[in-house]
Design a protein around this motif. Structure first.
Motif, PDB file in Angstrom:
ATOM      1  N   VAL A 127      -2.705  -3.180   6.590  1.00 31.73           N
ATOM      2  CA  VAL A 127      -2.087  -3.203   5.257  1.00 31.73           C
ATOM      3  C   VAL A 127      -0.597  -3.506   5.405  1.00 31.73           C
ATOM      4  O   VAL A 127      -0.057  -3.547   6.513  1.00 31.73           O
ATOM      5  N   THR A 156       5.155   2.664  -5.481  1.00 31.86           N
ATOM      6  CA  THR A 156       4.084   2.372  -4.524  1.00 31.86           C
ATOM      7  C   THR A 156       3.634   3.592  -3.733  1.00 31.86           C
ATOM      8  O   THR A 156       2.485   3.648  -3.286  1.00 31.86           O
ATOM      9  N   SER A 180       0.826  -1.212   0.000  1.00 26.84           N
ATOM     10  CA  SER A 180       0.000   0.000   0.000  1.00 26.84           C
ATOM     11  C   SER A 180       0.855   1.254   0.000  1.00 26.84           C
ATOM     12  O   SER A 180       2.063   1.219   0.261  1.00 26.84           O
ATOM     13  N   HIS A 181       0.224   2.375  -0.268  1.00 29.46           N
ATOM     14  CA  HIS A 181       0.852   3.691  -0.192  1.00 29.46           C
ATOM     15  C   HIS A 181       1.167   3.996   1.277  1.00 29.46           C
ATOM     16  O   HIS A 181       0.327   3.793   2.158  1.00 29.46           O
TER      17      HIS A 181
END
Length: 619
Positions: free
Chosen positions: A265, A292, A255-256
């Motif tokens: 996450v 990402t 994930s970011h």
């Protein structure tokens, strides 16, 4: 500040009647490195801590408590300066006048009267002492004996004066540590010529690709990198590690790093510090990759982790939550991936190897107070006696931290000093005793960059002349991966262990982690010889060359990491990791290592530790 010696710690604690064993000394040295303390300061701090807790005894558990409750809090506390109180001028008298002596002013005054200027870390010559003129502690030299100026010795040439401390040693030949079966070990060479091959990262490249890459073994312009090129290399390292972490741990996606989410996450990125100075548990941030996270970063909350070991530059993945987008609460940590051990070069499941003995020594090769190279002379005698199949010598050979070189008192040109000693080494080399030579960034006469080109790389003529002048001597870059009789050695002369130890933060249950093994394992999990980023000021990294020459193509069979930290021989992930120490430590003798590899079948991607015997012993 230099490395605190075992004897200094024992001497300081003896004053308080405290006996230290080897484990306690190692832990105290770790605290000294982490918090930049000297021996007397750490002893004073411990005594105050012990008295405040009703004289608790010194132990590993209590030292961990001392670290958390005393030292860590002390370094995080910011001193406040009173705003409205006027500083009162101190009046000095005959009893406290020494407290007002500034060391730099005292040295300047001493130099005015014909003294020799000193520098930090040298055994400076100070003032004449009398019973009524007691010594000032900070005016003492490293051996705690007051120096006397204007003596005949202070004006005599010191370049060839033997070190008294080295020549008076009584522990030569003592074994410090070992691994494997040493009872039946034969340390003399087999008499057979070994095949030595340097790993070439450009071996499988096309001619067009080779033209775009700097060749470390030839003359090239270093430190001409653009910021965009450096950023691209650092980002590519994150992407490559992310792919391996994803495959090993079956991670669906990353994930970011700065995206607020309610569910758990997984992130991937590089560990950084949010400000200048040493990183601590409250200042850790994770910098994501361009793909990402668009290069964004997020602060980390490590309070839920039961155990961790982090340093700036480390590439990791982690599970957790970031409900606000402002801070990521870490639940689980993935600290890199260890590569497989070497595959056989013949594309088969196994390959044969002959018996061989390897001697390994790292500089400096002369004590810090002279350039007489007594430790090197004793090492050459040892080589003549045992005739090992291969000798690996790692710099510095002409050490920039030597007192005479640092103060400009060398009696010969630096290149001449190196070539003279190299000739002595070459004289013992032969077809059945070959020598591998690596430079160091502390070699004052060589290129000051990392990765570092080999000696005599400047032109084709200089390389050919070196082969003629020094037969059976192989000049390698730093770092390098070398195939010796199908056994893969990873070599670097940089003290990455010490530098990692100074920047690393860790939280482990008492006795749950071996610090030396943990530091060495960082290199294997990060898959390169220098994973620390940013590097210290005295290590100049060219990342265009680093991308190809500082990366490990595989986990080597033997990894050599010379360091000022405690010597060791350890099994780490099937790799035999060795810290041979330094051949000279200050004015005293140091250590070197010898390795015996018993011949037999080397199975592809399998450890050969059962065939290895290694020792670290005093010169």
């Amino acid at each position: 500040m230099g490395v605190v010696q075992d004897e200094e710690l024992q001497e300081e604690f003896d004053v308080f009647g405290i006996n230290l064993n080897e484990q306690l000394i190692d832990k105290l040295k770790e605290l000294c490195i982490t918090y930049n303390l000297d021996a007397d300061r750490v002893a004073d701090e411990w005594l105050a801590f012990s008295k405040a807790r009703k004289d608790i005894p010194i132990s590993l558990e209590n030292l961990d408590l001392f670290d958390r409750e005393k030292l860590a809090k002390k370094t995080q506390r910011t001193p406040q300066t009173p705003l409205n109180k006027r500083t009162q001028q101190k009046v000095y008298n005959i009893n406290n006048v020494s407290e007002g002596v500034d060391i730099s002013d005292a040295e300047n005054l001493y130099n005015t009267y014909g003294g020799t200027p000193s520098s930090k870390g040298t055994a400076a010559q100070k003032r004449q002492l009398t019973p009524d003129n007691p010594t000032i502690k900070r005016f003492q030299n490293s051996t705690r004996s007051p120096a006397v100026p204007f003596s005949p010795a202070s004006f005599s040439p010191m370049g060839a004066t033997p070190s008294k401390k080295y020549s008076s040693r009584t522990n030569a030949g003592d074994v410090i540590t070992s691994i494997g079966n040493v009872d039946n070990a034969k340390w003399s060479g087999s008499g057979n010529k070994c095949t030595i091959k340097l790993h070439d990262p450009m071996e499988n490249m096309s001619p067009e690709e080779k033209d775009s890459v700097k060749d470390l073994c030839q003359d090239f312009k270093y430190m001409f990198q653009k910021l965009t090129d450096k950023a691209a290399v650092l980002n590519e390292m994150i992407d490559e590690m992310a792919t391996q972490l994803q495959e090993k741990h079956s991670i669906e996606e990353f994930s970011h790093v700065a995206l607020p989410v309610q569910e758990e996450v997984t992130l991937v990125g590089r560990i950084c510090c949010d400000s200048l100075g040493k990183m601590n548990a409250k200042s850790v941030i994770l910098e994501g990759s361009r793909d990402t996270s668009a290069g964004r970063s997020v602060p980390l909350d490590l309070s839920d982790l039961k155990q961790y070991s982090l340093f700036p530059g480390q590439i990791v993945a982690m599970d957790g939550t970031n409900t606000s987008g402002q801070k990521f609460v870490v639940k689980k940590l993935y600290e890199g991936v260890v590569q497989s051990l070497p595959s056989c070069s013949n594309d088969k499941d196994q390959i044969s190897s002959n018996d061989m003995t390897v001697l390994i020594a790292a500089g400096p090769f002369s004590t810090s107070d002279n350039l007489s190279f007594e430790p090197l002379a004793d090492l050459v005698k040892h080589i003549r006696k045992d005739k090992p199949d291969v000798v690996i010598l790692m710099g510095p050979f002409v050490d920039l931290k030597n007192d005479l070189i640092e103060n400009g008192k060398g009696i010969s040109p630096l290149d001449d000093i190196f070539k003279t000693k190299l000739k002595e080494i070459s004289d013992v080399a032969s077809n059945d005793c070959q020598v591998i030579v690596l430079p160091s960034y502390r070699d004052v006469h060589h290129d000051y960059v990392y990765p570092q080109p080999p000696f005599f790389h400047q032109s084709k003529d200089s390389r050919m002349k070196a082969k003629t002048d020094y037969p059976n001597v192989h000049f390698m870059p730093d770092p390098c991966v070398v195939d010796i009789n199908n056994v893969i050695f990873g070599l670097t002369s940089s003290d990455v262990m010490f530098q990692l130890g100074a920047e690393e933060i860790s939280f482990n249950p008492p006795g749950a982690s071996d610090r030396m093994a943990r530091l060495a394992e960082h290199l294997l999990t990060q898959q390169n010889f220098y994973p620390l980023y940013p590097s210290p000021e005295d290590v100049n990294i060219d990342y265009e060359v680093f991308e190809y020459y500082a990366r490990m193509p595989c986990t080597p069979h033997v990894l050599v990491l010379p360091s000022d930290l405690k010597q060791f021989t350890k099994d780490i992930q099937g790799c035999c990791c060795i810290n041979p120490g330094r051949l000279a430590r200050g004015q005293a003798g140091g250590t070197f290592s010898r390795v015996q590899v018993r011949g037999g079948a080397i199975v592809s991607q399998q450890s050969i530790l059962s065939s290895i015997t290694a020792q670290v012993l005093r010169i």
